[in-house]
Design a protein around this motif. Sequence first.
Motif, mmCIF file in Angstrom:
data_model
loop_
_atom_site.group_PDB
_atom_site.id
_atom_site.type_symbol
_atom_site.label_atom_id
_atom_site.label_comp_id
_atom_site.label_asym_id
_atom_site.label_seq_id
_atom_site.Cartn_x
_atom_site.Cartn_y
_atom_site.Cartn_z
ATOM 1 N N GLU A 10 0.877 -1.173 0.000
ATOM 2 C CA GLU A 10 0.000 0.000 0.000
ATOM 3 C C GLU A 10 0.911 1.219 0.000
ATOM 4 O O GLU A 10 1.661 1.434 0.947
ATOM 5 C CB GLU A 10 -0.870 0.014 1.252
ATOM 6 N N GLU A 212 0.962 -6.566 8.670
ATOM 7 C CA GLU A 212 1.156 -5.311 7.961
ATOM 8 C C GLU A 212 2.296 -4.545 8.620
ATOM 9 O O GLU A 212 2.268 -4.323 9.829
ATOM 10 C CB GLU A 212 -0.140 -4.492 7.981
ATOM 11 N N LYS A 263 -4.689 -6.262 14.026
ATOM 12 C CA LYS A 263 -5.150 -5.649 12.779
ATOM 13 C C LYS A 263 -6.626 -5.283 12.886
ATOM 14 O O LYS A 263 -7.478 -6.113 13.213
ATOM 15 C CB LYS A 263 -4.922 -6.633 11.634
HETATM 16 MG MG MG Z 1 -3.831 -1.247 5.072
#
Ligand code: MG
Length: 476
Positions: A10, A212, A263
């Motif tokens: 991202e 992430e 998350k």
């Molecule tokens: Mg994200």
Amino acid sequence: MEFESVIGLEVHAQLKTKTKIFCNCSTAFGAAPNTHTCPVCLGMPGVLPVLNRKVVEYTIRMAIATHCEIARESRFARKNYFYPDLPKGYQISQYELPIAEFGHVDIEVNGDKKRIEILRIHMEEDAGKLVHHPDRPVSMVDFNRTGVPLIEIVSQPDIRSSEEAGTYLRQLRSILRYLDICDGNMEEGSFRCDANVSIMPKGSDTFGTRAELKNLNSFKHVEKAIQFEIERQREVIMDGDEVVQETRLWDPAKNISTPMRGKEDAHDYRYFPDPDLLPLVVDEEWIDEVKATLPELPDEKRTRFVKDYELPSYDADVLTSVKEIADYFEECLKVFPKPKPVSNWVMGSLLGLLNAEGKRIEESPISASHLGELLKLIDEEVISGKIAKTVFEEMAQTGKPPQAIVEEKGLVQVTDVSAIDVVVSEVLSRSPKEIEDYKAGKKKVIGFFVGQVMKATQGKANPKIVNEVLREKLDG
Ligand code: MG
Ligand code: ADP
Ligand code: ZN
């Protein structure tokens, strides 16, 4: 057990508009804290956002360049959460209906082309910045960055290694810079990346649970953090445990990542369409208008350099990685139209010089036309390749044209046979031992004689003529 890694990136790119996405405040970097603010970007009650048309235009540029489908109608939503750098308590972002989807970027992996699919590109506003006091337990907040326009470019999980991630990121950045919509500075935060990483048994078609990674402030950190994460997950699985879905923070000082939070899911943010903003309508005409203004992009330029200039693909890669380097190269060619020597000098001496001085090519002390003239002097045998290196250094120091330096310093190559003849005779007359060696069959001694002549002429004698004269005297 062998694993395969799966990576999706991202990327947040800050757009180079003069003003923010929903108000007239300046986006300039480095101003005194909270001076680029107004009731809109501070989230005062009773104010209304007005979408900056330039932001949409820049996003369309990127969408076209990455072969996305552009939505005729898209929407802005509110992403709700509390943090001190977010004065409204929500971030305006595109969610369900982004402006662009289903694109791709091609990268090169081990000499082969590989396609990385783009899931979506959407527009959003940036948050402010917390400045932590170095000594006291105090944080201050600077709202200059709230409302600065960003595009988020989300890739499919098509990336398979940290190297591929680096290549993809460089390619994205190069496209953004060619389009002149983002300056791509990772250290200053105008080009940021979160990496989603998971692993699965080799050959499996079910993805593993992803983590992430955040706080990746340079290409090096992106690659290191992904490498670390792949290794970490491998160990978790080999220990018989399960990878948990979480957000992890990279620590560049320690070269490790630590869990930051579990998350969050999309529904945690209570997204809903922003009632203050109308649906965004982009018609065919607008897209065509933007299309007409797009420059030649890195891929097209690379292909053209290989085809038209017959350059090796390595050269074409380096020269087109930055648009200004490609422009410099082509400027040079206008003066000296031989692509390969120009490429060698630009990639070697020039980029070497700029690297050493930490300069961009726009700041080069040697102009493209001066470099072209230098190569012309070599080609016309006015100076030797060796002397050219000296002239190049002098050009770098003074910015003077090569002809002026050659004249000033008397560096013109000696091609006059009779003048060279005199020096050769002189060298031979003081080297009876070496002549004997030569006559006895040690032909390599010729190198010694050439060296002596070059030394006596401060490198100015034409080496070809020196060789000819020597052989004539020794063999003839
Ligand atoms: Mg994200
Ligand atoms: P979120 O906001 O939850 O992070 P996004 O859709 O913004 O969701 O981003 C998801 C990113 O994670 C995409 O880049 C996607 O390619 C990547 N991704 C999804 N599943 C996996 C997986 N199993 N392993 C690695 N990356 C993944
Ligand atoms: Zn403002």
